[in-house]
Motif scaffolding. Sequence first.
Motif, PDB file in Angstrom:
ATOM      1  N   ALA A  92      32.067  52.657  78.912  1.00  0.00           N
ATOM      2  CA  ALA A  92      32.738  52.945  80.183  1.00  0.00           C
ATOM      3  C   ALA A  92      33.147  54.424  80.239  1.00  0.00           C
ATOM      4  O   ALA A  92      32.929  55.109  81.240  1.00  0.00           O
ATOM      5  CB  ALA A  92      33.960  52.048  80.338  1.00  0.00           C
ATOM      6  N   ALA A  93      33.719  54.912  79.153  1.00  0.00           N
ATOM      7  CA  ALA A  93      34.143  56.314  79.129  1.00  0.00           C
ATOM      8  C   ALA A  93      32.928  57.251  79.162  1.00  0.00           C
ATOM      9  O   ALA A  93      32.981  58.330  79.763  1.00  0.00           O
ATOM     10  CB  ALA A  93      34.988  56.582  77.879  1.00  0.00           C
ATOM     11  N   PHE A  94      31.856  56.827  78.528  1.00  0.00           N
ATOM     12  CA  PHE A  94      30.619  57.598  78.575  1.00  0.00           C
ATOM     13  C   PHE A  94      30.110  57.691  80.021  1.00  0.00           C
ATOM     14  O   PHE A  94      29.749  58.767  80.494  1.00  0.00           O
ATOM     15  CB  PHE A  94      29.570  56.926  77.679  1.00  0.00           C
ATOM     16  CG  PHE A  94      28.249  57.632  77.617  1.00  0.00           C
ATOM     17  CD1 PHE A  94      28.027  58.643  76.703  1.00  0.00           C
ATOM     18  CD2 PHE A  94      27.205  57.285  78.478  1.00  0.00           C
ATOM     19  CE1 PHE A  94      26.797  59.300  76.638  1.00  0.00           C
ATOM     20  CE2 PHE A  94      25.981  57.922  78.428  1.00  0.00           C
ATOM     21  CZ  PHE A  94      25.777  58.941  77.495  1.00  0.00           C
ATOM     22  N   ASP A  95      30.101  56.570  80.715  1.00  0.00           N
ATOM     23  CA  ASP A  95      29.683  56.576  82.124  1.00  0.00           C
ATOM     24  C   ASP A  95      30.581  57.498  82.962  1.00  0.00           C
ATOM     25  O   ASP A  95      30.095  58.207  83.849  1.00  0.00           O
ATOM     26  CB  ASP A  95      29.751  55.161  82.717  1.00  0.00           C
ATOM     27  CG  ASP A  95      28.574  54.292  82.296  1.00  0.00           C
ATOM     28  OD1 ASP A  95      27.676  54.772  81.581  1.00  0.00           O
ATOM     29  OD2 ASP A  95      28.557  53.104  82.691  1.00  0.00           O
ATOM     30  N   ALA A  96      31.870  57.459  82.678  1.00  0.00           N
ATOM     31  CA  ALA A  96      32.790  58.319  83.434  1.00  0.00           C
ATOM     32  C   ALA A  96      32.458  59.794  83.213  1.00  0.00           C
ATOM     33  O   ALA A  96      32.433  60.594  84.152  1.00  0.00           O
ATOM     34  CB  ALA A  96      34.233  58.032  83.016  1.00  0.00           C
ATOM     35  N   ALA A  99      29.197  60.603  85.029  1.00  0.00           N
ATOM     36  CA  ALA A  99      29.427  60.715  86.474  1.00  0.00           C
ATOM     37  C   ALA A  99      30.152  62.016  86.814  1.00  0.00           C
ATOM     38  O   ALA A  99      29.820  62.688  87.792  1.00  0.00           O
ATOM     39  CB  ALA A  99      30.231  59.508  86.959  1.00  0.00           C
ATOM     40  N   ALA A 100      31.134  62.368  86.000  1.00  0.00           N
ATOM     41  CA  ALA A 100      31.903  63.591  86.267  1.00  0.00           C
ATOM     42  C   ALA A 100      31.002  64.820  86.191  1.00  0.00           C
ATOM     43  O   ALA A 100      31.083  65.719  87.034  1.00  0.00           O
ATOM     44  CB  ALA A 100      33.054  63.714  85.267  1.00  0.00           C
TER      45      ALA A 100
ATOM     46  N   ASN B  91      38.294  60.048  75.228  1.00  0.00           N
ATOM     47  CA  ASN B  91      37.914  61.422  75.575  1.00  0.00           C
ATOM     48  C   ASN B  91      36.642  61.831  74.827  1.00  0.00           C
ATOM     49  O   ASN B  91      35.816  62.580  75.356  1.00  0.00           O
ATOM     50  CB  ASN B  91      39.060  62.398  75.298  1.00  0.00           C
ATOM     51  CG  ASN B  91      39.501  62.380  73.851  1.00  0.00           C
ATOM     52  OD1 ASN B  91      39.468  61.317  73.215  1.00  0.00           O
ATOM     53  ND2 ASN B  91      39.895  63.531  73.334  1.00  0.00           N
ATOM     54  N   ALA B  92      36.458  61.348  73.616  1.00  0.00           N
ATOM     55  CA  ALA B  92      35.223  61.660  72.882  1.00  0.00           C
ATOM     56  C   ALA B  92      34.006  61.064  73.597  1.00  0.00           C
ATOM     57  O   ALA B  92      32.986  61.737  73.788  1.00  0.00           O
ATOM     58  CB  ALA B  92      35.304  61.126  71.451  1.00  0.00           C
ATOM     59  N   ALA B  93      34.121  59.822  74.016  1.00  0.00           N
ATOM     60  CA  ALA B  93      33.003  59.180  74.718  1.00  0.00           C
ATOM     61  C   ALA B  93      32.766  59.835  76.076  1.00  0.00           C
ATOM     62  O   ALA B  93      31.624  59.965  76.527  1.00  0.00           O
ATOM     63  CB  ALA B  93      33.290  57.689  74.880  1.00  0.00           C
ATOM     64  N   PHE B  94      33.858  60.249  76.715  1.00  0.00           N
ATOM     65  CA  PHE B  94      33.729  60.975  77.985  1.00  0.00           C
ATOM     66  C   PHE B  94      32.964  62.282  77.763  1.00  0.00           C
ATOM     67  O   PHE B  94      32.044  62.600  78.523  1.00  0.00           O
ATOM     68  CB  PHE B  94      35.133  61.265  78.536  1.00  0.00           C
ATOM     69  CG  PHE B  94      35.148  61.978  79.854  1.00  0.00           C
ATOM     70  CD1 PHE B  94      35.084  61.281  81.050  1.00  0.00           C
ATOM     71  CD2 PHE B  94      35.238  63.368  79.912  1.00  0.00           C
ATOM     72  CE1 PHE B  94      35.108  61.948  82.279  1.00  0.00           C
ATOM     73  CE2 PHE B  94      35.253  64.040  81.134  1.00  0.00           C
ATOM     74  CZ  PHE B  94      35.191  63.326  82.319  1.00  0.00           C
ATOM     75  N   ASP B  95      33.317  63.018  76.738  1.00  0.00           N
ATOM     76  CA  ASP B  95      32.593  64.263  76.427  1.00  0.00           C
ATOM     77  C   ASP B  95      31.115  63.987  76.156  1.00  0.00           C
ATOM     78  O   ASP B  95      30.241  64.758  76.569  1.00  0.00           O
ATOM     79  CB  ASP B  95      33.201  64.950  75.193  1.00  0.00           C
ATOM     80  CG  ASP B  95      34.486  65.687  75.500  1.00  0.00           C
ATOM     81  OD1 ASP B  95      34.918  65.714  76.682  1.00  0.00           O
ATOM     82  OD2 ASP B  95      35.088  66.243  74.558  1.00  0.00           O
ATOM     83  N   ALA B  96      30.843  62.908  75.454  1.00  0.00           N
ATOM     84  CA  ALA B  96      29.445  62.563  75.161  1.00  0.00           C
ATOM     85  C   ALA B  96      28.668  62.306  76.450  1.00  0.00           C
ATOM     86  O   ALA B  96      27.534  62.764  76.617  1.00  0.00           O
ATOM     87  CB  ALA B  96      29.380  61.344  74.244  1.00  0.00           C
ATOM     88  N   GLY B  97      29.273  61.575  77.358  1.00  0.00           N
ATOM     89  CA  GLY B  97      28.616  61.311  78.641  1.00  0.00           C
ATOM     90  C   GLY B  97      28.425  62.585  79.437  1.00  0.00           C
ATOM     91  O   GLY B  97      27.371  62.802  80.046  1.00  0.00           O
ATOM     92  N   TYR B  98      29.452  63.413  79.425  1.00  0.00           N
ATOM     93  CA  TYR B  98      29.382  64.693  80.135  1.00  0.00           C
ATOM     94  C   TYR B  98      28.244  65.546  79.572  1.00  0.00           C
ATOM     95  O   TYR B  98      27.439  66.105  80.326  1.00  0.00           O
ATOM     96  CB  TYR B  98      30.726  65.405  79.967  1.00  0.00           C
ATOM     97  CG  TYR B  98      30.998  66.487  80.975  1.00  0.00           C
ATOM     98  CD1 TYR B  98      31.700  66.214  82.146  1.00  0.00           C
ATOM     99  CD2 TYR B  98      30.598  67.805  80.754  1.00  0.00           C
ATOM    100  CE1 TYR B  98      31.981  67.212  83.078  1.00  0.00           C
ATOM    101  CE2 TYR B  98      30.860  68.801  81.677  1.00  0.00           C
ATOM    102  CZ  TYR B  98      31.561  68.501  82.838  1.00  0.00           C
ATOM    103  OH  TYR B  98      31.816  69.504  83.752  1.00  0.00           O
ATOM    104  N   ALA B  99      28.160  65.619  78.266  1.00  0.00           N
ATOM    105  CA  ALA B  99      27.110  66.407  77.621  1.00  0.00           C
ATOM    106  C   ALA B  99      25.727  65.827  77.901  1.00  0.00           C
ATOM    107  O   ALA B  99      24.767  66.562  78.165  1.00  0.00           O
ATOM    108  CB  ALA B  99      27.372  66.461  76.109  1.00  0.00           C
ATOM    109  N   ALA B 100      25.626  64.513  77.873  1.00  0.00           N
ATOM    110  CA  ALA B 100      24.337  63.867  78.118  1.00  0.00           C
ATOM    111  C   ALA B 100      23.839  64.161  79.528  1.00  0.00           C
ATOM    112  O   ALA B 100      22.666  64.464  79.746  1.00  0.00           O
ATOM    113  CB  ALA B 100      24.452  62.360  77.889  1.00  0.00           C
TER     114      ALA B 100
END
Lengths: 148, 148, 148, 148, 148, 148, 148, 148
Positions: A92-96, A99-100, B91-100
């Motif tokens: 979920a956090a990865f998707d966020a 998306a961001a 936040n780590a998973a969010f960064d991973a998604g952002y980077a991807a």
Amino acid sequence: MTLKVYLSGEIHTDWREQIIDGAKGLDVEFSAPVTDHDASDDCGVAILGAEADKFWHDHKGAKLNAIRTRKGIEDADVVVVRFGDKYKQWNAAFDAGYAAALGKSLIVLHGPDHQHALKEVDAAALAVAEDPAQVVQILRYVLTGELP
Amino acid sequence: MTLKVYLSGEIHTDWREQIIDGAKGLDVEFSAPVTDHDASDDCGVAILGAEADKFWHDHKGAKLNAIRTRKGIEDADVVVVRFGDKYKQWNAAFDAGYAAALGKSLIVLHGPDHQHALKEVDAAALAVAEDPAQVVQILRYVLTGELP
Amino acid sequence: MTLKVYLSGEIHTDWREQIIDGAKGLDVEFSAPVTDHDASDDCGVAILGAEADKFWHDHKGAKLNAIRTRKGIEDADVVVVRFGDKYKQWNAAFDAGYAAALGKSLIVLHGPDHQHALKEVDAAALAVAEDPAQVVQILRYVLTGELP
Amino acid sequence: MTLKVYLSGEIHTDWREQIIDGAKGLDVEFSAPVTDHDASDDCGVAILGAEADKFWHDHKGAKLNAIRTRKGIEDADVVVVRFGDKYKQWNAAFDAGYAAALGKSLIVLHGPDHQHALKEVDAAALAVAEDPAQVVQILRYVLTGELP
Amino acid sequence: MTLKVYLSGEIHTDWREQIIDGAKGLDVEFSAPVTDHDASDDCGVAILGAEADKFWHDHKGAKLNAIRTRKGIEDADVVVVRFGDKYKQWNAAFDAGYAAALGKSLIVLHGPDHQHALKEVDAAALAVAEDPAQVVQILRYVLTGELP
Amino acid sequence: MTLKVYLSGEIHTDWREQIIDGAKGLDVEFSAPVTDHDASDDCGVAILGAEADKFWHDHKGAKLNAIRTRKGIEDADVVVVRFGDKYKQWNAAFDAGYAAALGKSLIVLHGPDHQHALKEVDAAALAVAEDPAQVVQILRYVLTGELP
Amino acid sequence: MTLKVYLSGEIHTDWREQIIDGAKGLDVEFSAPVTDHDASDDCGVAILGAEADKFWHDHKGAKLNAIRTRKGIEDADVVVVRFGDKYKQWNAAFDAGYAAALGKSLIVLHGPDHQHALKEVDAAALAVAEDPAQVVQILRYVLTGELP
Amino acid sequence: MTLKVYLSGEIHTDWREQIIDGAKGLDVEFSAPVTDHDASDDCGVAILGAEADKFWHDHKGAKLNAIRTRKGIEDADVVVVRFGDKYKQWNAAFDAGYAAALGKSLIVLHGPDHQHALKEVDAAALAVAEDPAQVVQILRYVLTGELP
């Protein structure tokens, strides 16, 4: 104006149904990941052949699911990400984050217990809601200007 | 060839130092978030004024930290994301998604316990490592062609 | 890490000097528009020939200034936009919108009187400060992790 | 050829209605922000809960409105930005900058009094009009080649 | 601030030298196409082998020149396009269109005779100059704020 | 003007050395994949652990190599892709497609035997050369305007 | 598969009609600039008010036309640019450059007399045709695979 | 959710028909290159005139085919690339690289014999299948969540 909304995150409660039901009559197209937990876990090996190693079992499945997830997020105007009470929910956090980085309008949906842990995700969002009814109210307001 | 590497994620162990030390002599420029937990939590209110509500206290801080995080990820060739044993680490998973989503080369670093929960993040990565020494070996190989 | 910072907006007080002075010793590269009001207004006709109509007089100048402004904003990591007490300052808000659409980290600097009128601009920012010293503190924190 | 047109800016006169009425029969899809001033100001707290601090009250609302505004601008071929006689209207200038950075065709609509103050915004526009009827004529010409 | 400037167009007068000489002392990096007419025409066959057909003779050369031209335009902050008195100069107009689509700051340089024929190109420019000295003055103003 | 050139494709002859030697004195920065065949094949398992299945053995290695390849291609102004006499060389064609989609200037290097089979790749290129000396001549011409 | 085709360039012969007629029955959506020469020249002043200076007369018109031109090119899959026997036609070459930079498939249509002067434009094209019937044949082949 | 799928690669077996037949009833729009080998080889000269030199014969055809191929890949959500048993098939690998650089979801379809030679292509894919029925199962799962 049709609003395309992707519903990401928790798959163990009926929050998606609540939003979809609540948004009846609004010009919204919803999309979402496959929410059948077993199918989602096993799709890779079921279609492409068994793996002895759990890592590759999961890897093949996660990649098939990514075909749907990326399509959903990339087509969306709004991405709603729900964090439930259980599990790590790193996807979920990865998707966020995904998306961001694409500049999607992000709505995060979680209870007050997760407030501190989700502060970076919330900081990237245009709204932080606590229950699905609020998400419906946001969609209605964005599309029609009506407040609850 | 200079490789710009952003080191995201866990801030409670010395994994960043291990990688930076191990990569001495390689043409790498590292960047990272602020890793002082208290400063990171309180920077918003310390600079921009106190908040009565914890949500906004966190919000102001998370946004200041985002100035550094986004700069680091957007400038990077490689983003290494470390998941430790504790905390939610969204936040780590969010960064991973952002980077991807930005097409960065992603290296995920975590122990075997997190394998299943991180399968979507791992599926977006070009390498999944278990210890910092492997990350150093990857950077050395990418830059010089030398294997351990 | 070098932070490239563009200082947009008000040209009638010394806020830029305060920030540049305060940031001495930090790894920051500042850029800014031409702040000589008369030169900025008349550059178009001074170089490219007089215009009978005030609209085209202004138009030629505004376009020359845009060469510098766009270069500054597009190269920047952080765009600081200052709204002062006087004038319409629509160019400042325009720069803020331009920077936001490019995904730049936006810091807005204004007094409390403008809070309501600037709510849409503030909503796109990663920080809203009231005085230049806070901007310096943000730059120091982002680059070094040090709090005031 | 369908032209998607976003109508940004002033909400206290009927300029939007004049354009929409005048463009009847043309292949145009209009969109616009919520133009009910009170709803627009209070939407954040009405849906997501009250705030003690006016800054956060406004902040929550401005972010919800941004979901609609960004969708409208990003989908548009043409963005018309109207500056009226009153108020700071920084959000209008912000929208103009946002649209310009995305390469949208920009039409600015304002009276002669604002000419000098809006020179940077006008310099980014493909047309500067003084009344809504001219905007209609532009849309008609662009779609059909007919002049008034 | 270093300004990267690509000098496109006419190769039969010394306008490039005038600009480069005039800009001595300014922080500008100039680039330009190969201006040796014969080399430019024949480079393709000289390196890659003769062609019986003039179309392919020209084609091979034009593609080699495109390696340099695209690099120059894509790296530039400012693209100056000069239209002289002779020849079709469609490559100059092509470069202008290419630069405009990439969002480069465009300066067009031509005499008054070409005004009507170049109106679409001029409409995409931030400045329309008649002689090289004006281009130098623009670069000086953009970099230093000094007017002639 | 520094030209960044990525040398993709065949690793069993000394064509890269011929180009790099020939280009001595020119302002070119070369990059290339790891050309040690064994290291390239085994890097994944050597660093990240053995795999029972050949597919995953290769998969891990190919992904590590992608970190270098993507960095090289994305940073390059010019991508040279060499097709030799042996092997399938699908990775070379893949790199050519990747470079073409990013708008890189593509030079293809192959003997006449492969002409028909490479027609789609050649059609996306700005030059098709038969020997490394021609590539050097192209680089010299692009940088200095000198013909052989 | 619907192919969107923009027909740019010469407005004094019936080449557009020939292509549109010839393509009847194919799944093509055509767009084009306003081809009424007088309307195209005078649209700016007719709608937005007279100008004493011919430069600004043309400027206002060229910008209004740009609203349609950019929409047409940006929406197109294929841009056909026709160079006729007369006039400078720099706007046609500008459109070709604009289309090329956006990665559109470019078809150039001109007689053999212009071959040398158009070599840079032709070099960016996927087809160079001499008469409109060939363009129709290309569109038919691309959509259906049928050859004449 | 409609999934747009481009079917690239081998044209000598009926794998496309198998997939299209198998996907009947699913919300998929398929596109593909022209699969008539002779038409594909000769389209350039058939429409645009004969060439004495085989290279240019092929070149003209490859460029016409690129109009269709690029449209197909750029519009697609999913690109399936099939490698058969014969021929070099460099165009298939080129398409795979092109699709990967655009961030498309890539499915590679090939027999086990090609596993090692295709490792770089497979490493960029979200699925590696051995027969067309698996591709159908993937499309069904992605669209409906149903497993075989």
